[in-house]
Design an enzyme around this catalytic site. Sequence first.
Site, mmCIF file in Angstrom:
data_model
loop_
_atom_site.group_PDB
_atom_site.id
_atom_site.type_symbol
_atom_site.label_atom_id
_atom_site.label_comp_id
_atom_site.label_asym_id
_atom_site.label_seq_id
_atom_site.Cartn_x
_atom_site.Cartn_y
_atom_site.Cartn_z
ATOM 1 N N LYS A 11 0.856 -1.190 0.000
ATOM 2 C CA LYS A 11 0.000 0.000 0.000
ATOM 3 C C LYS A 11 0.885 1.230 0.000
ATOM 4 O O LYS A 11 1.841 1.325 0.786
ATOM 5 C CB LYS A 11 -0.897 0.014 1.247
ATOM 6 C CG LYS A 11 -2.101 0.952 1.129
ATOM 7 C CD LYS A 11 -3.121 0.406 0.147
ATOM 8 C CE LYS A 11 -4.455 1.145 0.272
ATOM 9 N NZ LYS A 11 -5.451 0.604 -0.671
ATOM 10 N N THR A 56 -4.451 -4.914 0.623
ATOM 11 C CA THR A 56 -3.734 -3.656 0.852
ATOM 12 C C THR A 56 -4.577 -2.693 1.685
ATOM 13 O O THR A 56 -4.024 -1.843 2.396
ATOM 14 C CB THR A 56 -3.322 -2.994 -0.475
ATOM 15 O OG1 THR A 56 -4.482 -2.600 -1.204
ATOM 16 C CG2 THR A 56 -2.482 -3.947 -1.312
ATOM 17 N N HIS A 246 20.151 26.768 -11.335
ATOM 18 C CA HIS A 246 20.926 27.908 -11.832
ATOM 19 C C HIS A 246 20.212 29.240 -11.618
ATOM 20 O O HIS A 246 18.983 29.331 -11.710
ATOM 21 C CB HIS A 246 21.219 27.725 -13.322
ATOM 22 C CG HIS A 246 21.878 26.425 -13.655
ATOM 23 N ND1 HIS A 246 23.168 26.123 -13.296
ATOM 24 C CD2 HIS A 246 21.413 25.328 -14.309
ATOM 25 C CE1 HIS A 246 23.476 24.905 -13.720
ATOM 26 N NE2 HIS A 246 22.432 24.406 -14.332
#
Length: 280
Positions: A11, A56, A246
């Site tokens: 899960k 699950t 950057h």
Amino acid sequence: MTRLGENRYGKSRVRLSRVTRSGDRHDFKEWTVGVLLHGDFESSFAEADNSKILPTDTMKNTVYSIARASSAHTIEEFAMELGNYLLTNNPQVSKASIDIKEMSWERLVTEGSPESATFKMGGPELQTVFAERDREGGWVITSGVDGLTILKTTKSAFTGYIKDRLTTLKPATDRIFGTRATIAWDYVSAAQKFSEVRARIIATLLKEFAAHHSMSVQHTLFDMGKAALSAAPEIARIHLTMPNLHHLLADLSPFGQDNPNHIFVPIDEPHGYIEATIER
């Protein structure tokens, strides 16, 4: 002939908030938990037989139930507690893998005094742990931080690099250095004061980043990792991923203005990407 190869299931992204009350003082944690189980599940894949499958949804409920009774103060402790429960109660499972991400909530301080039950988000970073244990073995713990966003406006250079016919980058002796670092360290054992070690590692990494006279992201990454290993004998290695976010000097010449390292354009895509593992 076909056969089932390596497999696992579980899960993902089980979200959990927990309030621990000690009188008027409250502690608040927000976690996202993932569970993966390895084991004897071939009959489910090959024979449509779910008799060895823990749903699950039950794993999700287990996260909440274990959290309700848990006295764990850190995500590392909770990961092991949750994994031990799943291994103990599911003989068909040979290995449990638990990952947890913790939001960086901090106690609010107003007029110099910490609030008892009010919090603010400390930053975009997530505290992380990945804990794994074979049924007959011990826990292997990797802790870390994901999205540690830091920047300095000086003490960063980049010169002496390869130049070929496609190189347009100009050497820089004083540039902005920004990164959104992902860092993970492996403990030498699962018996640690995790919160204390984590705080020491993060403080050391930040101190080294601030003080370091960088000749490249690689240079700073290595010295940050080296400093962390020196500060924390509890860890065996540390892995750092540091994209170079950057900030490019804006060209103001069309407007008749100079630009003495004053105005920049933040560019996060594309960006440099540097990672390495620093070991003892």
